[in-house]
Design a protein around this motif. Sequence first.
Motif, PDB file in Angstrom:
ATOM      1  N   ALA A   1       0.856  -1.191   0.000  1.00 46.03           N
ATOM      2  CA  ALA A   1       0.000   0.000   0.000  1.00 46.03           C
ATOM      3  C   ALA A   1       0.889   1.237   0.000  1.00 46.03           C
ATOM      4  O   ALA A   1       2.092   1.156   0.246  1.00 46.03           O
ATOM      5  CB  ALA A   1      -0.910  -0.010   1.227  1.00 46.03           C
ATOM      6  N   TRP A   2       0.302   2.421  -0.227  1.00 51.49           N
ATOM      7  CA  TRP A   2       1.154   3.597  -0.369  1.00 51.49           C
ATOM      8  C   TRP A   2       1.812   4.041   0.936  1.00 51.49           C
ATOM      9  O   TRP A   2       2.698   4.885   0.926  1.00 51.49           O
ATOM     10  CB  TRP A   2       0.424   4.742  -1.044  1.00 51.49           C
ATOM     11  CG  TRP A   2      -0.644   5.453  -0.260  1.00 51.49           C
ATOM     12  CD1 TRP A   2      -0.588   5.947   1.007  1.00 51.49           C
ATOM     13  CD2 TRP A   2      -1.953   5.789  -0.737  1.00 51.49           C
ATOM     14  NE1 TRP A   2      -1.754   6.560   1.354  1.00 51.49           N
ATOM     15  CE2 TRP A   2      -2.621   6.484   0.299  1.00 51.49           C
ATOM     16  CE3 TRP A   2      -2.619   5.591  -1.948  1.00 51.49           C
ATOM     17  CZ2 TRP A   2      -3.920   6.958   0.166  1.00 51.49           C
ATOM     18  CZ3 TRP A   2      -3.916   6.060  -2.069  1.00 51.49           C
ATOM     19  CH2 TRP A   2      -4.552   6.737  -1.036  1.00 51.49           C
ATOM     20  N   ASP A   3       1.385   3.452   2.068  1.00 45.89           N
ATOM     21  CA  ASP A   3       2.083   3.717   3.323  1.00 45.89           C
ATOM     22  C   ASP A   3       2.894   2.502   3.771  1.00 45.89           C
ATOM     23  O   ASP A   3       3.366   2.448   4.913  1.00 45.89           O
ATOM     24  CB  ASP A   3       1.091   4.100   4.422  1.00 45.89           C
ATOM     25  CG  ASP A   3       0.165   2.944   4.808  1.00 45.89           C
ATOM     26  OD1 ASP A   3      -0.081   2.069   3.939  1.00 45.89           O
ATOM     27  OD2 ASP A   3      -0.296   2.913   5.967  1.00 45.89           O
ATOM     28  N   GLY A   4       3.052   1.533   2.877  1.00 46.61           N
ATOM     29  CA  GLY A   4       3.729   0.284   3.215  1.00 46.61           C
ATOM     30  C   GLY A   4       5.235   0.358   3.082  1.00 46.61           C
ATOM     31  O   GLY A   4       5.794   1.253   2.427  1.00 46.61           O
ATOM     32  N   MET A   5       5.917  -0.612   3.653  1.00 49.74           N
ATOM     33  CA  MET A   5       7.373  -0.644   3.645  1.00 49.74           C
ATOM     34  C   MET A   5       7.941  -0.757   2.227  1.00 49.74           C
ATOM     35  O   MET A   5       8.899  -0.062   1.874  1.00 49.74           O
ATOM     36  CB  MET A   5       7.852  -1.837   4.488  1.00 49.74           C
ATOM     37  CG  MET A   5       9.371  -1.970   4.555  1.00 49.74           C
ATOM     38  SD  MET A   5      10.183  -0.530   5.303  1.00 49.74           S
ATOM     39  CE  MET A   5       9.562  -0.654   6.992  1.00 49.74           C
ATOM     40  N   LEU A   6       7.353  -1.611   1.384  1.00 52.46           N
ATOM     41  CA  LEU A   6       7.929  -1.881   0.070  1.00 52.46           C
ATOM     42  C   LEU A   6       7.520  -0.870  -0.993  1.00 52.46           C
ATOM     43  O   LEU A   6       8.199  -0.738  -2.009  1.00 52.46           O
ATOM     44  CB  LEU A   6       7.537  -3.295  -0.389  1.00 52.46           C
ATOM     45  CG  LEU A   6       8.097  -4.439   0.466  1.00 52.46           C
ATOM     46  CD1 LEU A   6       7.659  -5.784  -0.085  1.00 52.46           C
ATOM     47  CD2 LEU A   6       9.624  -4.367   0.518  1.00 52.46           C
ATOM     48  N   SER A   7       6.420  -0.172  -0.776  1.00 57.77           N
ATOM     49  CA  SER A   7       5.968   0.813  -1.763  1.00 57.77           C
ATOM     50  C   SER A   7       6.291   2.243  -1.363  1.00 57.77           C
ATOM     51  O   SER A   7       6.206   3.151  -2.194  1.00 57.77           O
ATOM     52  CB  SER A   7       4.455   0.697  -1.999  1.00 57.77           C
ATOM     53  OG  SER A   7       4.153  -0.474  -2.710  1.00 57.77           O
ATOM     54  N   TYR A   8       6.659   2.453  -0.096  1.00 54.93           N
ATOM     55  CA  TYR A   8       6.918   3.824   0.360  1.00 54.93           C
ATOM     56  C   TYR A   8       8.295   3.964   1.011  1.00 54.93           C
ATOM     57  O   TYR A   8       9.194   4.591   0.456  1.00 54.93           O
ATOM     58  CB  TYR A   8       5.821   4.260   1.322  1.00 54.93           C
ATOM     59  CG  TYR A   8       5.984   5.687   1.825  1.00 54.93           C
ATOM     60  CD1 TYR A   8       5.929   6.765   0.956  1.00 54.93           C
ATOM     61  CD2 TYR A   8       6.193   5.949   3.176  1.00 54.93           C
ATOM     62  CE1 TYR A   8       6.076   8.071   1.412  1.00 54.93           C
ATOM     63  CE2 TYR A   8       6.340   7.250   3.643  1.00 54.93           C
ATOM     64  CZ  TYR A   8       6.282   8.307   2.754  1.00 54.93           C
ATOM     65  OH  TYR A   8       6.432   9.593   3.208  1.00 54.93           O
TER      66      TYR A   8
END
Length: 256
Positions: A198-205
């Motif tokens: 998700a946009w607040d996730g470790m891999l995407s943000y």
Amino acid sequence: MHERTRLNYQLISAWCGPAFLITFLIFWGFFGQNLPNLSPALNAIDLASRYRAHLNDIRLGFIVSLISVVLYLPWTALLSTQMARIEGDFPVLSFLQLLGGGLTVMVVSFSAFFWVTAAFRPERDPTLIQLLSDLGWLCIDLQYACTTLQMVAAALVGLADRSKVPLFPRWVCFLTIWCGLSFLPASLTGVLKTGPFAWDGMLSYYFPYFCWLCWYTIASIYMIKEVRRRMHPVDALAFEVQVHMAEAENKELNAT
């Protein structure tokens, strides 16, 4: 234009990199409430309440971000100039890097613009505030390819650099490619609202943004070094000219 003046402008452009980095972290990150950022799973009412609770900080953060993001442009222009010197005739990759950097500025600007608009009328329907917030995040996350293009183009030119003192060491070029590709998981932000993608996730943000910060910092250091290296012979020549002029003046005074 005098060579020293030209190099001074290049040095200023190089230092625009650190200046952008600092203002970006302070205003986009902390004042804009993006460190940490808001979860896409947050409902519209809670999101609107968060905007109202931090209204002045959010307004200040993103308005200053919209102004300071232009510092990325002179930095990008300088990098294109340094790359074109390596490429020689028909510097296609240099132009791609320039376009990628310019589009990156537009993507960041539009995302901040949506968030400023969301904060403009805090009394509006919470679903509209949520819509504007979604537009901002999806804009900056799903259009990462512009920045990836910029980074990969810079890395490819760096790997082809055969000069005695290359612009970037080879390890920096490989790191640049890796950091550019680290944004790939952000492709899922248009689908997922929870988890690492998700946009607040470790891999995407957090991970790709940290990688970008590392690349941008390291690239700025080597770009500044390159300009300063080219300044040394110019300064030495100017000093030599001044010495000769002083000697000539002394001779004239002694002759009189």
